[in-house]
Design an enzyme around this catalytic site. Structure first.
Site, mmCIF file in Angstrom:
data_model
loop_
_atom_site.group_PDB
_atom_site.id
_atom_site.type_symbol
_atom_site.label_atom_id
_atom_site.label_comp_id
_atom_site.label_asym_id
_atom_site.label_seq_id
_atom_site.Cartn_x
_atom_site.Cartn_y
_atom_site.Cartn_z
ATOM 1 N N GLY A 7 9.860 38.184 30.980
ATOM 2 C CA GLY A 7 10.003 37.595 32.180
ATOM 3 C C GLY A 7 8.723 37.674 32.847
ATOM 4 O O GLY A 7 8.233 38.082 33.932
ATOM 5 N N ASN A 9 6.375 35.698 33.268
ATOM 6 C CA ASN A 9 5.989 34.378 34.039
ATOM 7 C C ASN A 9 6.046 34.615 35.731
ATOM 8 O O ASN A 9 5.746 33.807 36.328
ATOM 9 C CB ASN A 9 6.620 33.109 33.626
ATOM 10 C CG ASN A 9 8.123 33.172 33.892
ATOM 11 O OD1 ASN A 9 8.898 33.961 33.190
ATOM 12 N ND2 ASN A 9 8.807 32.666 35.241
ATOM 13 N N ILE A 12 7.662 40.774 39.124
ATOM 14 C CA ILE A 12 6.820 42.252 38.413
ATOM 15 C C ILE A 12 6.227 41.805 37.126
ATOM 16 O O ILE A 12 5.115 42.511 36.878
ATOM 17 C CB ILE A 12 7.998 43.324 38.706
ATOM 18 C CG1 ILE A 12 8.118 43.916 39.949
ATOM 19 C CG2 ILE A 12 7.520 44.522 37.663
ATOM 20 C CD1 ILE A 12 9.388 44.799 40.199
ATOM 21 N N TYR A 156 24.663 43.831 39.502
ATOM 22 C CA TYR A 156 23.514 43.968 39.158
ATOM 23 C C TYR A 156 23.205 45.445 39.106
ATOM 24 O O TYR A 156 22.345 45.743 38.178
ATOM 25 C CB TYR A 156 22.576 43.250 40.438
ATOM 26 C CG TYR A 156 21.120 43.722 40.267
ATOM 27 C CD1 TYR A 156 20.315 42.834 39.195
ATOM 28 C CD2 TYR A 156 20.214 44.401 40.796
ATOM 29 C CE1 TYR A 156 18.894 43.004 39.108
ATOM 30 C CE2 TYR A 156 19.192 44.673 40.746
ATOM 31 C CZ TYR A 156 18.260 43.905 39.748
ATOM 32 O OH TYR A 156 16.873 44.298 39.639
#
Length: 296
Positions: A7, A9, A12, A156
């Site tokens: 992740g 891209n 964070i 989540y």
């Protein structure tokens, strides 16, 4: 130093990659979106001339694809398990494999990825990014994929708790096996877009958004600051396996600070069941490849 940031891209993960590149690391951006990864790499090079950064096609929600995804990697000194999906509204969504999307991406994908990366890790640091949201959640080991009771925020939080439980259990198993790998858990605190500086092609923040976010800055911070805990876990020579690092001020903002994890995050009985179920769901066991790779 070679570091994979899943992740990397956006959010964070982008700022983790930018900060690591600034420190001289060669950074691999794990991302399923080639266009976003290209924009992120360009933004990093704009701020860090000569930065070594490249894209690794990586879709954590597609478990069968992960083995071939890592074929182009030769060796890693660290991997930051950062990528995640956060859905705001029902209905419950599933991957092509039939797994609940957030649990599959945030936990199962990283669980399987560590297995396939095992032979490349040697004495690497495996840094798992949890969340402040995991503090108030508890895993339902009879309903890990939220078939019976689906609430996006709760699901989540539980998926991030599963990640953190995995990170602590991985440390216990690595120590027992005599491995030189370190498993470290971090969380970014309260990281808001409105407090995050703009990056061309990656993050846009208007003047009005910046002003509206200023009051929140008393308690929270931007994603650039939230990235500091993961960067610290990768680079600081004094970091040890099994530690939890979060922001210093109330766990919400500030410089990296060594925290005492909550008991439900480190419970070995819960972690043992989660690990066993994760093996069943992914068909792989990270320790099998980490141990077979041997010390380095």
């Amino acid at each position: 130093m070679n570091v994979l940031v899943t992740g990397g891209n956006a959010g964070i993960g982008y700022f983790v990659a930018e900060r690591l590149a600034s420190a001289g690391a060669a950074v691999v951006l794990g991302s399923r979106d080639a266009g976003k990864a290209t924009a992120a790499a360009r933004a990093i090079r704009d701020r860090v001339p000569g930065a070594s950064v490249r894209h690794l096609p990586l879709d954590l929600a597609d478990l069968p694809s992960l083995k071939s995804s890592v074929d182009s990697i030769v060796q890693l000194d660290a991997v930051v398990l950062n990528a995640g999906v956060a859905l705001d509204d029902p209905p419950r969504r599933e991957t092509a494999d039939g797994h609940e999307l957030m649990f599959a991406t945030n936990h199962l994908g990283h669980f399987a990825l560590v297995h396939w990366l095992g032979p490349l890790l040697g004495a690497a640091r495996i840094v798992t990014t949890g969340s402040f949201a995991a503090r108030t959640e508890r895993l339902d080991l009879d309903d890990l994929q939220s078939f019976d009771a689906y609430d996006p925020k709760r699901t989540y939080g539980r998926s991030k708790l599963a990640q953190m439980s995995f990170g602590f259990e991985l440390d216990r198993r690595l120590r027992a096996a005599g491995s030189r790998c370190l498993s470290v858990v971090v969380h970014p605190g309260g990281a808001l877009d409105s407090l995050t500086p703009a990056r061309a092609g990656v993050h846009v923040r208007s003047a009005s958004q910046r002003l509206l976010g200023l009051p929140a800055g008393l308690l929270l911070h931007g994603k650039d600051s939230g990235a500091r805990t993961a960067v610290h876990a990768v680079l600081d020579p004094d970091v040890r396996g099994g530690q939890l690092w979060g922001p210093r001020q109330f766990g919400l903002r500030g410089a990296p600070h060594l925290e005492q994890p909550h008991a439900h995050m480190t419970d070995p009985d819960t972690a043992e069941v989660l690990w066993r179920r994760s093996v069943e769901l992914t068909g792989v066991d990270p320790m099998a490849s980490l141990v077979s790779a041997g010390p380095s």
